[in-house]
Design a protein around this motif. Structure first.
Motif, short mmCIF file in Angstrom:
data_model
loop_
_atom_site.label_atom_id
_atom_site.label_comp_id
_atom_site.label_asym_id
_atom_site.label_seq_id
_atom_site.Cartn_x
_atom_site.Cartn_y
_atom_site.Cartn_z
N LEU A 177 -6.78 2.97 -8.94
CA LEU A 177 -6.59 3.97 -9.66
C LEU A 177 -5.07 4.23 -9.92
CD1 LEU A 177 -9.10 6.84 -8.34
CD2 LEU A 177 -9.37 5.51 -10.56
N PRO A 178 -4.46 4.61 -11.12
CA PRO A 178 -3.26 4.80 -11.32
C PRO A 178 -2.71 6.23 -10.59
CG PRO A 178 -4.27 5.77 -13.36
CD PRO A 178 -5.47 5.26 -12.18
N ALA A 179 -1.43 5.89 -9.87
CA ALA A 179 -0.57 7.04 -8.93
C ALA A 179 -0.46 8.27 -9.79
CB ALA A 179 0.39 6.20 -8.47
N ASP A 180 -1.69 9.03 -10.02
CA ASP A 180 -1.40 10.20 -10.85
C ASP A 180 -1.94 11.32 -10.09
OD1 ASP A 180 -2.21 12.24 -12.64
OD2 ASP A 180 -3.00 10.75 -14.32
N ALA A 181 -1.11 12.38 -9.77
CA ALA A 181 -1.50 13.56 -8.89
C ALA A 181 -2.75 14.37 -9.64
CB ALA A 181 -0.36 14.07 -8.58
N ALA A 182 -2.42 14.48 -10.83
CA ALA A 182 -3.44 15.45 -11.64
C ALA A 182 -4.79 14.63 -11.43
CB ALA A 182 -3.04 15.55 -13.10
N LEU A 183 -4.85 13.37 -11.75
CA LEU A 183 -6.29 12.68 -11.56
C LEU A 183 -6.88 12.95 -10.13
CD1 LEU A 183 -8.36 10.55 -12.42
CD2 LEU A 183 -6.95 8.86 -11.96
N PHE A 184 -5.79 12.52 -9.18
CA PHE A 184 -6.45 12.48 -7.51
C PHE A 184 -6.76 14.15 -7.15
CE2 PHE A 184 -3.50 8.51 -6.31
CZ PHE A 184 -4.02 8.07 -6.95
N ASN A 185 -5.87 14.92 -7.73
CA ASN A 185 -6.44 16.36 -7.65
C ASN A 185 -7.89 16.40 -7.85
OD1 ASN A 185 -7.00 18.96 -8.29
ND2 ASN A 185 -4.68 19.26 -8.26
N ASP A 186 -8.16 16.39 -9.23
CA ASP A 186 -9.38 16.76 -9.95
C ASP A 186 -10.52 15.76 -9.49
OD1 ASP A 186 -10.73 18.59 -11.40
OD2 ASP A 186 -11.44 16.99 -12.59
N TYR A 187 -10.41 14.47 -8.96
CA TYR A 187 -11.27 13.50 -8.51
C TYR A 187 -11.92 14.23 -7.02
CZ TYR A 187 -13.45 9.01 -8.73
OH TYR A 187 -14.39 7.83 -8.67
N HIS A 188 -10.97 14.55 -6.40
CA HIS A 188 -11.19 14.80 -5.05
C HIS A 188 -12.11 16.31 -5.19
CE1 HIS A 188 -10.42 17.06 -1.13
NE2 HIS A 188 -11.13 16.13 -0.67
N ALA A 189 -11.49 16.96 -6.04
CA ALA A 189 -12.36 18.31 -6.10
C ALA A 189 -13.70 18.09 -6.72
CB ALA A 189 -11.51 19.36 -7.05
#
Ligand code: SF4
Length: 223
Positions: A177-189
């Motif tokens: 995945l791209p190093a994208d904090a917003a994506l990682f945030n919502d993916y984990h959520a």
């Protein structure tokens, strides 16, 4: 998993089904830090009750915690279990914050991801999940958080080995995945929501799952 598109399409399926999760459940970065420590090894409702108790006693801030004796702090967070240890961990964090960063989280979060992760991992009682939760949800650094829900869902999907290490799981996501904090945030959520509500430990509700059609380990509903 063969390519990053598959991992992205899993996220899209979850997002379409559940909508944005707007995590973490806290008003400030300080509350995220406090919540991440209190939530270690317990259900969120236990941590939440402890947070509410701190709030009622005007101690829901890192400055207030720093200025309060561990012996006074511990009984207030009793609902989070292991409360003596957690009171010490809160104090370990605030001691670092005040000794090295003038008590200001924004100073601490100016460190780059790797040195900051290393600094927090050196704190007694801080494991990878706690540190990465702070890095992602409080510091907004692009790092994927791994928890029991993530392990369970992706092993049932047939995409990871449940026995793989934390770092191996993390690399699985971060390499694709791209190093994208917003994506990682919502993916984990999204994974927390799926694991908590549908992909349950004992009886997963596979007929309600947005990943049903791609899951190797799905279970048919009881007749
Ligand atoms: S189909 Fe069932 S086992 Fe597979 S991820 Fe969904 S709830 Fe979990």
């Amino acid at each position: 998993m063969k390519n990053s598109e598959s991992l992205k399409s899993i996220y899209q399926a979850l997002l379409s089904a559940f909508g944005p999760r707007n995590w973490w459940p806290a008003d400030t970065a300080e509350e995220v830090v406090i919540g991440a420590i209190l939530a270690q090894n317990v259900a969120w409702k236990n941590a939440h009750a402890a947070i509410q108790n701190l709030k009622q006693n005007e101690l829901l801030s890192l400055t207030a915690i720093h200025e309060t004796d561990t012996s006074m702090l511990a009984p207030l967070i009793r609902s989070s279990r292991f409360y003596h240890q957690k009171a010490e961990r809160l104090k370990n964090f605030t001691t670092l914050l005040f000794d090295r960063f003038k008590g200001d989280l924004s100073n601490m979060f100016q460190l780059d991801l790797d040195p900051l992760r290393k600094t927090l991992m050196n704190l007694k009682g801080f494991g990878e999940e706690t540190v990465d939760s702070i890095l992602l949800y409080a510091a907004e650094k692009p790092i994927f958080v791994i928890d029991a829900y993530t392990r369970r869902i992706f092993s049932r999907l047939g995409l990871t080995d449940a026995g793989a290490s934390y770092r191996e799981h993390q690399q699985f996501f971060m390499n694709r995945l791209p190093a994208d904090a917003a994506l990682f945030n919502d993916y984990h959520a999204q994974l927390v929501h799926l694991g908590n509500q549908i992909c349950k430990k004992k009886l997963p509700l596979c007929h309600q799952c947005p990943l049903n059609h791609r899951c190797a380990g799905k279970m048919e509903p009881l007749k």
